[in-house]
Design an enzyme around this catalytic site. Structure first.
Site, PDB file in Angstrom:
ATOM      1  N   SER A   2       0.835  -1.211   0.000  1.00 52.56           N
ATOM      2  CA  SER A   2       0.000   0.000   0.000  1.00 52.56           C
ATOM      3  C   SER A   2       0.862   1.249   0.000  1.00 52.56           C
ATOM      4  O   SER A   2       1.958   1.251   0.566  1.00 52.56           O
ATOM      5  CB  SER A   2      -0.878   0.039   1.254  1.00 52.56           C
ATOM      6  OG  SER A   2      -0.121   0.474   2.369  1.00 52.56           O
ATOM      7  N   ASP A   3       0.372   2.307  -0.636  1.00 49.13           N
ATOM      8  CA  ASP A   3       1.035   3.587  -0.397  1.00 49.13           C
ATOM      9  C   ASP A   3       0.843   3.905   1.084  1.00 49.13           C
ATOM     10  O   ASP A   3      -0.032   3.365   1.751  1.00 49.13           O
ATOM     11  CB  ASP A   3       0.478   4.701  -1.298  1.00 49.13           C
ATOM     12  CG  ASP A   3       1.468   5.874  -1.396  1.00 49.13           C
ATOM     13  OD1 ASP A   3       2.415   5.939  -0.570  1.00 49.13           O
ATOM     14  OD2 ASP A   3       1.309   6.727  -2.289  1.00 49.13           O
ATOM     15  N   TRP A   4       1.676   4.811   1.576  1.00 52.33           N
ATOM     16  CA  TRP A   4       1.738   5.050   3.015  1.00 52.33           C
ATOM     17  C   TRP A   4       0.448   5.718   3.528  1.00 52.33           C
ATOM     18  O   TRP A   4       0.183   6.884   3.258  1.00 52.33           O
ATOM     19  CB  TRP A   4       2.966   5.898   3.330  1.00 52.33           C
ATOM     20  CG  TRP A   4       4.191   5.080   3.658  1.00 52.33           C
ATOM     21  CD1 TRP A   4       4.992   5.251   4.757  1.00 52.33           C
ATOM     22  CD2 TRP A   4       4.765   3.977   2.946  1.00 52.33           C
ATOM     23  NE1 TRP A   4       6.003   4.311   4.762  1.00 52.33           N
ATOM     24  CE2 TRP A   4       5.884   3.511   3.660  1.00 52.33           C
ATOM     25  CE3 TRP A   4       4.414   3.299   1.777  1.00 52.33           C
ATOM     26  CZ2 TRP A   4       6.672   2.435   3.251  1.00 52.33           C
ATOM     27  CZ3 TRP A   4       5.191   2.213   1.365  1.00 52.33           C
ATOM     28  CH2 TRP A   4       6.292   1.803   2.094  1.00 52.33           C
TER      29      TRP A   4
END
Ligand code: BGC
Length: 751
Positions: free
Chosen positions: A265-267
């Site tokens: 996942s992106d942060w």
């Protein structure tokens, strides 16, 4: 007696080791074994808690392995232009390490502008070596989102507007990185084309456009590049966040493309346990939640894929099939990287890496205009005036997560000064304008004091005075890495260059006819002064070797061969997303942004405008020498079945210097049932030629070059009929149009 004791001791040791083995037999680590067998072996020994632990973060950039089984954890790093300095365990503040300074490589726009896959391979190898040396397993890059709007703050991290160009360029980068036993994590999958409302904006786009424009580079990264990781972005697509989107992750990525890596996942891009657990995401990073409130520290156990997920499994509300798949993928990643004992050791800040940064920078520089051969700077020039903030501003700090802490950064002015000194040319400097004097990101500071107390008028007056007294003026401006320029988290607010630069350029052009404009940007911009200056150079965020790479081109040590990776249109409204100033198309209304322009991105749109509303076209770029394309031909005039057609064209260097030209092949479907772009790039090759030398370039097209995506049948199809193969050296400089008849029937296939 002695031997009896020995035997006793041995059998005791064996018994003890058998006891250990029974309790927890160590994982079969022999890396001569097939990775899949090892993955399954490790998985079969893991508890549910251990599986849960490896699929989410334990710190800002790491996840634990399985200590009990001797399986190491994963350390990620940004990406995509250099290895980010380390931050604290659970804070974004700098860890204060002394061994985390790196070489900053040029921004990916520059890499794309080289139009040279070999540069991409060099880039990937070099940055991969830096990541490896810094003991990172996952490099968060490269980025391949399509440049839909020149306002997108993150365009500089991507590879331009064309799906084919970015597809070709992304592959060697990934392979170079992964040859180091470091995973490339391709981002931001998918449709992450603006920063306004970036966490939630819901993209609505038709299927054909999705597959023809926005997915090809990701597909190439996965299928041709063999990427071991991919990063679903923040935005939504069709109502679901990318990290929770079953169409993007399950149907397309893992289904159609057969991705066997890890979707990271992106942060902070995860929002819902059930969805993220079942819809194809494998690892969660950057969430900052205790499950109830935003902002808890050390909240890792409360991540959506941590305790909340485990609870649902333990309560029998979810089965372990998805969990096992995620854990297996993470194990595979660890075995491909950290547990690969044959990988090289890597290297940091090596001479080779600086040389790579310099070469890629110079080769990506685009000579847009050069009337009267003003460039390269003539040895007869006695005094050259350099004007502009970007000549003296460190640009490796700022811009968001791609910000770096460099070991060295040669500023443009310093690079030019150094080379000029060798040639006996005097360099004087004037500021011209004050833009943004800040120089800090996440605790890394440039240490530069760029304050200047002169008024805007005074700055111009001083620059004009100096310009009158110089043989030549080099203006170095553009955008920078501050908010609302080229920076993550915000989009630009206007297409114009900021800080009064247009006025400064016009004033300089009036004061000295030998004025060269060099802009360092990651996006296109307006050029109202285009006809006032004889020479224009498009530069980028060059990284550590900014000054040297630029000096190489300005002084002719390197003959420019970069080509525009995006269209430099006249006005913002010449980009289809902005053509009607429809807020539903940009930046969106009530959370939805609708890509009503469909395929009309970049040149696919401007090709239709009459008169052309383009300052510099996609694929355009000049050289200090000249080239001519000879008679182009096709290997066949008709494709009767699934096959290939080869375009042959001789290229001659007709000037007096060695240089490189990029042969570009576009395809046009002359008559089609569905509307198709006027032309689309489908092949290219860069050739380096000595003066007078001719090389015959051969480029082969297969069915992919002629296909469109049929949204009804969900497959690629070639419609029989007349096509044209356009051969040229820029999208607006086509030397030959060769007819091709496709009579092959039923050419259709799935991804
Ligand atoms: C960015 C990613 C980056 C991540 C980790 C996010 O905000 O969108 O590109 O890799 O942070 O720093």
């Amino acid at each position: 007696m002695k031997s009896a004791l020995k035997a006793l001791a041995l059998s005791a040791a064996l018994a003890a080791s058998a006891a250990v083995a029974n309790a927890e037999t160590p994982v079969y680590l022999d890396d001569t074994q097939d990775i899949e067998a090892r993955v399954q072996d490790a998985l079969s020994r893991m508890t549910t808690s251990e599986k849960i632990a490896i699929i989410h973060a334990q710190s800002k950039f790491s996840s634990p392995g399985v200590q009990r089984l001797g399986i190491p954890g994963i350390w990620c790093t940004d990406g995509p232009h250099g290895i980010r300095p380390d931050v604290l365990w659970d804070e974004w503040e700098q860890a204060g390490a002394t061994n985390d300074s790196c070489v900053a490589f040029p921004a990916l726009t520059c890499l794309a502008a080289t139009w040279d896959p070999q540069m991409s391979a060099l880039y990937g190898k070099s940055i991969g070596e830096e990541a490896r040396y810094r003991q990172k397993n996952v490099l968060l890059g490269p980025g391949v989102n399509i440049n839909r709007t020149p306002l997108n703050g993150r365009s500089f991290e991507y590879m331009g507007e064309d799906p084919y160009l970015s597809s070709v360029m992304v592959v060697p980068y990934i392979q170079g990185v992964q040859a180091n036993g470091v995973a490339a994590c391709v981002k931001h999958y998918a449709l992450n084309n603006q920063e306004v409302d970036r966490d939630h904006v819901n993209v609505l786009v038709d299927d054909r456009t999705l597959h023809e424009i926005y997915l090809p580079a990701f597909k190439a990264a996965v299928k041709d590049g063999g990427a071991w990781a991919i990063m679903p972005g923040y935005n939504k697509y069709n109502g679901d966040h990318a990290c929770e989107n079953s169409v993007l992750l399950l149907d397309i990525l893992k289904g159609d493309w057969g991705f066997d890596g890890v979707a990271i996942s992106d942060w902070g891009a995860v929002h819902n346990t059930e969805k993220v657990a079942t819809n194809g995401l494998d690892m969660e990073f950057g969430s900052w939640t205790n499950g109830l409130n935003w902002g808890a520290s050390n909240a890792y156990d409360n991540y959506y894929l941590a305790k909340p997920y485990q609870k649902l499994i333990e309560e029998g509300k979810m089965d372990t099939k998805d969990l096992d798949d995620k854990a297996a993928r993470v194990l595979r990643l660890i075995m491909r990287t950290e547990m690969n004992r044959n990988r090289p050791y890597g290297s940091l800040n090596s001479d080779e890496h600086y040389a790579a940064a310099r070469t890629i920078g110079a080769n990506g520089t685009v000579l847009l205009k050069n009337e009267g051969n003003l460039l390269p700077i003539a040895p007869t020039a006695k005094k050259v005036l350099v004007v502009g903030e970007n000549a003296i501003k460190m640009m490796t700090v700022g811009g968001g997560s791609s910000s770096l802490k460099v070991q060295h950064e040669t500023l443009p002015l310093d690079g030019i000064r150094k080379m000029a000194a060798d040639k006996g040319i005097e360099i004087v400097y004037e500021r011209g304008y004050v833009g943004d004097v800040t120089g800090e990101y996440n605790g890394v500071t440039t240490g530069q004091d760029l304050n200047d107390s002169r008024t805007a008028e005074q700055l111009i007056a001083d620059a004009v005075k100096a310009a009158k007294d110089a043989d030549m003026v080099i203006f170095i401006g553009g955008l920078n890495k501050s908010d609302h320029q080229d920076a993550e988290g915000t989009d630009r607010l206007a297409y114009e260059l900021p800080y009064n630069q247009n006025t400064v350029i016009s004033a300089l052009a009036k004061a000295n006819p030998n004025t060269v404009v060099v802009n360092l940007t990651g996006n296109a911009y307006a050029m109202p002064w285009k006809d006032e200056v004889p020479a224009i150079v498009q530069g980028w965020y060059f990284g550590s070797e900014a000054g040297n790479a630029l000096a190489d081109v300005l002084f002719g040590e390197v003959n420019p061969s970069g080509k525009m990776p995006f269209t430099m249109a006249a006005a913002l409204t010449d980009y289809a997303a902005h053509a009607t100033a429809d807020p539903e198309m940009y930046p969106g209304v009530n959370g939805d942004v609708t890509y009503k322009e469909g395929l009309d991105v970049g040149y696919r749109h401007t090709d239709k405008l009459k008169p052309a509303r383009v300052n510099y076209a996609f694929g355009h770029g000049l050289s200090y020498t000249t080239f001519e394309l000879g008679q182009a031909s096709l290997s066949t005039k008709e494709l009767t079945q699934d096959g290939t057609v080869t375009v042959t064209v001789p290229v001659t260097n007709t000037g007096s210097r060695e240089g490189a030209e990029v042969v570009q092949v576009y395809v046009r479907d002359v008559k089609s049932t569905l509307a198709r772009p006027m032309k689309e790039l489908k092949a290219f090759q860069k050739v380096t030629l000595k003066p007078g030398q001719t090389e015959v370039v051969k480029l082969t097209l297969d069915k992919n070059a002629f296909a469109f995506y049929n949204a009804d049948t969900k497959q690629w199809e070639v419609e029989p009929g007349k096509f044209e193969i356009l051969v040229g050296t820029a999208s607006d400089n086509i030397a030959a149009r060769l007819p091709l008849n496709i009579t092959a029937k039923n050419l259709a296939w799935k991804d």
